[in-house]
Scaffold this motif. Structure first.
Motif, PDB file in Angstrom:
ATOM      1  N   ALA A  14       0.804  -1.228   0.000  1.00 25.19           N
ATOM      2  CA  ALA A  14       0.000   0.000   0.000  1.00 25.19           C
ATOM      3  C   ALA A  14       0.831   1.269   0.000  1.00 25.19           C
ATOM      4  O   ALA A  14       0.496   2.248  -0.682  1.00 25.19           O
ATOM      5  CB  ALA A  14      -0.928  -0.009   1.212  1.00 25.19           C
ATOM      6  N   GLN A  15       1.916   1.293   0.760  1.00 24.23           N
ATOM      7  CA  GLN A  15       2.673   2.530   0.946  1.00 24.23           C
ATOM      8  C   GLN A  15       3.144   3.163  -0.363  1.00 24.23           C
ATOM      9  O   GLN A  15       2.976   4.379  -0.554  1.00 24.23           O
ATOM     10  CB  GLN A  15       3.860   2.282   1.876  1.00 24.23           C
ATOM     11  CG  GLN A  15       4.445   3.557   2.475  1.00 24.23           C
ATOM     12  CD  GLN A  15       3.472   4.267   3.399  1.00 24.23           C
ATOM     13  OE1 GLN A  15       2.932   3.664   4.323  1.00 24.23           O
ATOM     14  NE2 GLN A  15       3.246   5.556   3.156  1.00 24.23           N
ATOM     15  N   PRO A  16       3.704   2.383  -1.302  1.00 26.42           N
ATOM     16  CA  PRO A  16       4.131   3.012  -2.571  1.00 26.42           C
ATOM     17  C   PRO A  16       2.972   3.619  -3.353  1.00 26.42           C
ATOM     18  O   PRO A  16       3.129   4.682  -3.966  1.00 26.42           O
ATOM     19  CB  PRO A  16       4.769   1.848  -3.347  1.00 26.42           C
ATOM     20  CG  PRO A  16       5.135   0.848  -2.314  1.00 26.42           C
ATOM     21  CD  PRO A  16       4.112   0.964  -1.247  1.00 26.42           C
ATOM     22  N   ARG A  17       1.800   2.968  -3.344  1.00 29.14           N
ATOM     23  CA  ARG A  17       0.635   3.519  -4.053  1.00 29.14           C
ATOM     24  C   ARG A  17       0.168   4.810  -3.388  1.00 29.14           C
ATOM     25  O   ARG A  17      -0.216   5.771  -4.061  1.00 29.14           O
ATOM     26  CB  ARG A  17      -0.519   2.507  -4.078  1.00 29.14           C
ATOM     27  CG  ARG A  17      -0.267   1.232  -4.844  1.00 29.14           C
ATOM     28  CD  ARG A  17       0.039   1.454  -6.327  1.00 29.14           C
ATOM     29  NE  ARG A  17      -0.987   2.164  -7.052  1.00 29.14           N
ATOM     30  CZ  ARG A  17      -2.031   1.593  -7.639  1.00 29.14           C
ATOM     31  NH1 ARG A  17      -2.208   0.282  -7.556  1.00 29.14           N
ATOM     32  NH2 ARG A  17      -2.908   2.320  -8.317  1.00 29.14           N
ATOM     33  N   ILE A  18       0.194   4.835  -2.068  1.00 27.29           N
ATOM     34  CA  ILE A  18      -0.223   6.021  -1.324  1.00 27.29           C
ATOM     35  C   ILE A  18       0.727   7.187  -1.594  1.00 27.29           C
ATOM     36  O   ILE A  18       0.298   8.321  -1.831  1.00 27.29           O
ATOM     37  CB  ILE A  18      -0.301   5.701   0.183  1.00 27.29           C
ATOM     38  CG1 ILE A  18      -1.492   4.764   0.446  1.00 27.29           C
ATOM     39  CG2 ILE A  18      -0.410   6.965   1.023  1.00 27.29           C
ATOM     40  CD1 ILE A  18      -1.527   4.181   1.835  1.00 27.29           C
ATOM     41  N   VAL A  23      -1.930  11.280  -1.730  1.00 28.68           N
ATOM     42  CA  VAL A  23      -3.084  11.496  -0.851  1.00 28.68           C
ATOM     43  C   VAL A  23      -2.601  11.857   0.553  1.00 28.68           C
ATOM     44  O   VAL A  23      -1.739  11.192   1.112  1.00 28.68           O
ATOM     45  CB  VAL A  23      -3.984  10.239  -0.827  1.00 28.68           C
ATOM     46  CG1 VAL A  23      -3.227   8.990  -0.393  1.00 28.68           C
ATOM     47  CG2 VAL A  23      -5.186  10.465   0.085  1.00 28.68           C
ATOM     48  N   PRO A  24      -3.160  12.922   1.136  1.00 32.63           N
ATOM     49  CA  PRO A  24      -2.754  13.286   2.499  1.00 32.63           C
ATOM     50  C   PRO A  24      -3.140  12.242   3.533  1.00 32.63           C
ATOM     51  O   PRO A  24      -2.379  11.971   4.458  1.00 32.63           O
ATOM     52  CB  PRO A  24      -3.490  14.605   2.738  1.00 32.63           C
ATOM     53  CG  PRO A  24      -3.671  15.179   1.365  1.00 32.63           C
ATOM     54  CD  PRO A  24      -3.963  13.992   0.506  1.00 32.63           C
ATOM     55  N   GLY A  43      -1.123   8.748   7.130  1.00 33.95           N
ATOM     56  CA  GLY A  43      -1.136  10.190   6.897  1.00 33.95           C
ATOM     57  C   GLY A  43      -2.090  10.947   7.789  1.00 33.95           C
ATOM     58  O   GLY A  43      -2.317  10.585   8.956  1.00 33.95           O
ATOM     59  N   TYR A  44      -2.688  12.003   7.218  1.00 30.73           N
ATOM     60  CA  TYR A  44      -3.379  13.011   8.022  1.00 30.73           C
ATOM     61  C   TYR A  44      -4.775  13.329   7.509  1.00 30.73           C
ATOM     62  O   TYR A  44      -5.039  13.306   6.314  1.00 30.73           O
ATOM     63  CB  TYR A  44      -2.570  14.316   8.006  1.00 30.73           C
ATOM     64  CG  TYR A  44      -1.145  14.151   8.455  1.00 30.73           C
ATOM     65  CD1 TYR A  44      -0.821  14.099   9.814  1.00 30.73           C
ATOM     66  CD2 TYR A  44      -0.112  14.032   7.517  1.00 30.73           C
ATOM     67  CE1 TYR A  44       0.486  13.944  10.231  1.00 30.73           C
ATOM     68  CE2 TYR A  44       1.207  13.878   7.927  1.00 30.73           C
ATOM     69  CZ  TYR A  44       1.502  13.831   9.279  1.00 30.73           C
ATOM     70  OH  TYR A  44       2.798  13.671   9.685  1.00 30.73           O
ATOM     71  N   ARG A  45      -5.655  13.670   8.459  1.00 35.30           N
ATOM     72  CA  ARG A  45      -6.938  14.251   8.059  1.00 35.30           C
ATOM     73  C   ARG A  45      -6.762  15.725   7.717  1.00 35.30           C
ATOM     74  O   ARG A  45      -7.537  16.293   6.954  1.00 35.30           O
ATOM     75  CB  ARG A  45      -7.983  14.064   9.160  1.00 35.30           C
ATOM     76  CG  ARG A  45      -7.765  14.890  10.418  1.00 35.30           C
ATOM     77  CD  ARG A  45      -8.904  14.670  11.406  1.00 35.30           C
ATOM     78  NE  ARG A  45      -8.847  15.549  12.554  1.00 35.30           N
ATOM     79  CZ  ARG A  45      -8.269  15.249  13.711  1.00 35.30           C
ATOM     80  NH1 ARG A  45      -7.667  14.065  13.850  1.00 35.30           N
ATOM     81  NH2 ARG A  45      -8.287  16.111  14.713  1.00 35.30           N
ATOM     82  N   ASP A  46      -5.734  16.342   8.286  1.00 33.43           N
ATOM     83  CA  ASP A  46      -5.377  17.728   7.982  1.00 33.43           C
ATOM     84  C   ASP A  46      -3.858  17.793   7.900  1.00 33.43           C
ATOM     85  O   ASP A  46      -3.170  17.812   8.938  1.00 33.43           O
ATOM     86  CB  ASP A  46      -5.912  18.667   9.059  1.00 33.43           C
ATOM     87  CG  ASP A  46      -5.730  20.132   8.701  1.00 33.43           C
ATOM     88  OD1 ASP A  46      -4.632  20.498   8.210  1.00 33.43           O
ATOM     89  OD2 ASP A  46      -6.678  20.911   8.901  1.00 33.43           O
ATOM     90  N   LYS A  47      -3.347  17.794   6.687  1.00 30.89           N
ATOM     91  CA  LYS A  47      -1.897  17.729   6.473  1.00 30.89           C
ATOM     92  C   LYS A  47      -1.201  18.978   6.985  1.00 30.89           C
ATOM     93  O   LYS A  47      -0.099  18.914   7.552  1.00 30.89           O
ATOM     94  CB  LYS A  47      -1.611  17.538   4.986  1.00 30.89           C
ATOM     95  CG  LYS A  47      -0.166  17.266   4.645  1.00 30.89           C
ATOM     96  CD  LYS A  47      -0.012  17.024   3.159  1.00 30.89           C
ATOM     97  CE  LYS A  47       1.444  16.753   2.792  1.00 30.89           C
ATOM     98  NZ  LYS A  47       1.598  16.529   1.334  1.00 30.89           N
ATOM     99  N   ILE A 363      -9.879   1.509  -4.278  1.00 31.94           N
ATOM    100  CA  ILE A 363     -10.356   0.135  -4.504  1.00 31.94           C
ATOM    101  C   ILE A 363      -9.187  -0.836  -4.391  1.00 31.94           C
ATOM    102  O   ILE A 363      -9.278  -1.877  -3.719  1.00 31.94           O
ATOM    103  CB  ILE A 363     -11.041   0.018  -5.881  1.00 31.94           C
ATOM    104  CG1 ILE A 363     -12.297   0.893  -5.923  1.00 31.94           C
ATOM    105  CG2 ILE A 363     -11.392  -1.438  -6.197  1.00 31.94           C
ATOM    106  CD1 ILE A 363     -12.936   0.985  -7.302  1.00 31.94           C
ATOM    107  N   GLU A 364      -8.074  -0.490  -5.042  1.00 26.90           N
ATOM    108  CA  GLU A 364      -6.893  -1.356  -5.009  1.00 26.90           C
ATOM    109  C   GLU A 364      -6.346  -1.482  -3.587  1.00 26.90           C
ATOM    110  O   GLU A 364      -5.936  -2.570  -3.162  1.00 26.90           O
ATOM    111  CB  GLU A 364      -5.814  -0.821  -5.941  1.00 26.90           C
ATOM    112  CG  GLU A 364      -6.136  -0.933  -7.422  1.00 26.90           C
ATOM    113  CD  GLU A 364      -7.144   0.108  -7.887  1.00 26.90           C
ATOM    114  OE1 GLU A 364      -7.853  -0.145  -8.883  1.00 26.90           O
ATOM    115  OE2 GLU A 364      -7.253   1.181  -7.242  1.00 26.90           O
ATOM    116  N   LEU A 365      -6.337  -0.375  -2.842  1.00 31.82           N
ATOM    117  CA  LEU A 365      -5.789  -0.414  -1.491  1.00 31.82           C
ATOM    118  C   LEU A 365      -6.568  -1.366  -0.581  1.00 31.82           C
ATOM    119  O   LEU A 365      -5.983  -2.154   0.171  1.00 31.82           O
ATOM    120  CB  LEU A 365      -5.757   0.988  -0.886  1.00 31.82           C
ATOM    121  CG  LEU A 365      -4.761   1.970  -1.514  1.00 31.82           C
ATOM    122  CD1 LEU A 365      -4.936   3.366  -0.919  1.00 31.82           C
ATOM    123  CD2 LEU A 365      -3.325   1.487  -1.320  1.00 31.82           C
TER     124      LEU A 365
END
Length: 484
Positions: A14-18, A23-24, A43-47, A363-365
Motif C-alpha cells: 500500500a505505501q508506494p501507491r499512497i 493522498v494526504p 497520513g493526516y486528516r489535515d496535512k 479500490i486497489e488499497l
C-alpha cells in the motif's frame, strides 16, 4: 497468516501507491465476524496542521450512499408502500425523457440497477455547488451543448431537477433493462420517490430508519453538522497542471439538496463498519434488524452484468465468484473523497477504506488488505482474467468506429499495427482479446475488461467501459478508413 505477517505485506504493497498518488490521508478498517482485525491510518486528516486520520474522522462517502438509498427502498417495500417493479411514473408523474414510451416502461428496479437507459447528463452542473469544473460561465463548458442558457438555473427541488432533464437534449441508450450505464440522476430521483412515499425528507428518512438504529452517531448529510463533530477531514485536490502532482486543500465541499441520494452522506470508518454488518448478517446490526433477510438477498442478487465476472445488485456491485465466495462492494468518489466498502459474507469479512483525495486508488488499497488477510499476494486480481486469445486482424475491424460518451464527447476504436486500440485523444490504450467480445485494457498497474455489445443480428452496437455504456454511432470501413 499471522497478523503481523499479513499486515506487513499489506503495508509494503500500500505505501508506494499512497506515496505515488500524494493522498494526504487514508484510513483502512477490517472486521472478521464483526470483530476488529485491522485499524490503520496512513497520513493526516489535515496535512497542514499534522492532525492524524482516525477511524472516527468524518469523511465523504460519495456513491456508497447509493446502497443506503436502496436499503430505504427495500424498507418501504417491506412496509407495503411501494414495489421495486412499480413504474417510476407512478411516483414521479412529471418525469419526462425524449422517448415517452420508454419512460412509461422505466421502473424503480431499472433506476436501482442503472438500467433505465439514461445516459450521462449535465444536470450535476446545475444541482451541485462546489464542483471542481462547475464554472458554467465558460463559453465552452459542456453544459451549453445540452441545455439552453435560458433554461440554466440553480436546481434545489426535485421538481426543478425533473424539469431540467425534460429540457435537456439527449437520446436514451435503449430500452429500459437493456444496458447498464451508471446514472447519478436516476439515484437522485430515487430520493424523490422515498420522500413522496414516506412523507419525510430523504435525509430524515435515512437518519431515522438506518443511521440511528444502526448506531451511526457520526454520520450525516448536513454539512452544517460537520462543525459539531470532533474530527472532520480537510478535503484535497490536485493542481490542474498535467506535470504537477501538487495537492492543496479546498474548503468547499460538494453539496446539493436534490442529489443527496446519489452520493452525499458523510460518515466514519467506525460507523461504516457497523453499517456493513447489514450485508454480513442478513439485515442485522447488533440486535437491531434494519432489513429482512429476504430484502438483503434481493439487494445482493446479481441483477445485471456490468463487466467480466461482475454484476450490479441494488446499490451494490456483486462478484459471485470471488475466490470461492461472494464479494459485495461499492466505491465512491467526489472532490476530496475516495471510498470503498467490501463485504464477503461467507468469510465474515467487512472492510472500509476512506481517503481525502479523489484520485486515490482506494479500490486497489482495500483489495490489497483483503488479499493479504486471506493469505494471497496483495496485488492478486479481484477477477482473474483468461489468457489472451488470438484474433485475426479482419475480426478486430468489426469493433472499430466512433463511440459516444455524451452529446459532445466521442471516442474512437481503431486498429493500429494489427492491434485494437481505444483512442482517447491524448492517450491510446491497446485492447487485448480474451474471448466473448471481451478485451483487456491496462491503465497504470491495473487491468480492466472492456466488453463490446451486440444486437440480435450480431452487429456491434456499443461498448461497456468501467461503469459506462458507450453507444456506437459510426462504423469504420477498414479498406479506406472512412466511417460508414
Amino acid at each position: 497468516m499471522e497478523n503481523k505477517v499479513w499486515q506487513k505485506q499489506f503495508a509494503e504493497a500500500a505505501q508506494p501507491r499512497i506515496e505515488k498518488c500524494g493522498v494526504p490521508g487514508v484510513y483502512v478498517g477490517l472486521n472478521k465476524d464483526g470483530q476488529s482485525v485491522y485499524r490503520h491510518g496512513f497520513g493526516y486528516r489535515d496535512k497542514e496542521r499534522q492532525l492524524a486520520i482516525t477511524p472516527d474522522t468524518v469523511m465523504g462517502l460519495a456513491s456508497i450512499t447509493k446502497s443506503f438509498t436502496c436499503v430505504a427502498l427495500m424498507q418501504l417495500q417491506e412496509a407495503g408502500k411501494l414495489q421495486v417493479h412499480d413504474p417510476v411514473l407512478t411516483y414521479l408523474p412529471e418525469f419526462r425523457t425524449p422517448d415517452h414510451s420508454c419512460t412509461e416502461k422505466m421502473t424503480i428496479h431499472h433506476f436501482m440497477t442503472h438500467t433505465s437507459g439514461l445516459p450521462l447528463l449535465p444536470t450535476d452542473y446545475l444541482a451541485i455547488k462546489g464542483l471542481p469544473d462547475g464554472n458554467i460561465e465558460d463559453e465552452d463548458h459542456p453544459i451549453h451543448k445540452q441545455i439552453k442558457k435560458e433554461d440554466q438555473k440553480w436546481v434545489n427541488t426535485y421538481e426543478d431537477f425533473m424539469e431540467v432533464i425534460k429540457r435537456t437534449d439527449f437520446q436514451l441508450l435503449g430500452q429500459p433493462g437493456a444496458e447498464f450505464n451508471y446514472s447519478n440522476d436516476a439515484y437522485s430521483l430515487l430520493g424523490a420517490i422515498i420522500e413522496r412515499v414516506s412523507g419525510k425528507t430523504y435525509e430524515t428518512y435515512i437518519k431515522e430508519h438506518i443511521l440511528q438504529p444502526a448506531g451511526m452517531q457520526n454520520s450525516s448529510f448536513d454539512l452544517q453538522d460537520l462543525q459539531h463533530y470532533k474530527e472532520v477531514t480537510t478535503i484535497y485536490r490536485l493542481t490542474n497542471e498535467e506535470e504537477s502532482t501538487e495537492v492543496y486543500p479546498d474548503p468547499e465541499w460538494e453539496e446539493g439538496p436534490v442529489v443527496l441520494a446519489s452520493g452525499h452522506l458523510n460518515s466514519t470508518v467506525h460507523d461504516m463498519l457497523r453499517y456493513a454488518e447489514i450485508y454480513r448478517t442478513g439485515g442485522l446490526v447488533g440486535t437491531e434488524r434494519i432489513l429482512s433477510k429476504e430484502s438483503v438477498e434481493q439487494m445482493t442478487r446479481p441483477h445485471v452484468q456490468m463487466g467480466y465476472g461482475q454484476f450490479y445488485g441494488y446499490g451494490l456491485f456483486i462478484t459471485p465468484n470471488y475466490y470461492g465466495a461472494t464479494k459485495i462492494e461499492h466505491s465512491g468518489g467526489l472532490k476530496g473523497v475516495a471510498t470503498q466498502m467490501v463485504i464477503i459474507p461467507e468469510r465474515g469479512i467487512t472492510g472500509i477504506a476512506m481517503a481525502n483525495l479523489s484520485e486515490t486508488p482506494i479500490i486497489e488499497l482495500l483489495n490489497y488488505a483483503i488479499h493479504s488477510l486471506e493469505s494471497r499476494p496483495a496485488a492478486s486480481p479481484s477477477v482473474p482474467f483468461p489468457e489472451e486469445c488470438s484474433m485475426e486482424v479482419e475480426q478486430l475491424y468489426l469493433y472499430t468506429g466512433t463511440y459516444r460518451v455524451t452529446v459532445d464527447r466521442n471516442f474512437q476504436v481503431i486498429v493500429e499495427h494489427g492491434v485494437l486500440v481505444f483512442d482517447l485523444g491524448k492517450q491510446k490504450f491497446p485492447l487485448r482479446p480474451i474471448g466473448d467480445d471481451y478485451f483487456l485494457m491496462k491503465q497504470e498497474e491495473e487491468e480492466e475488461a472492456i466488453r463490446f455489445n451486440r444486437d440480435k443480428s450480431g452487429r456491434i452496437i456499443g461498448m461497456s467501459v468501467d461503469v459506462l455504456y458507450l453507444v456506437r454511432i459510426a462504423e469504420q470501413n477498414h479498406n479506406n478508413g472512412e466511417e460508414v
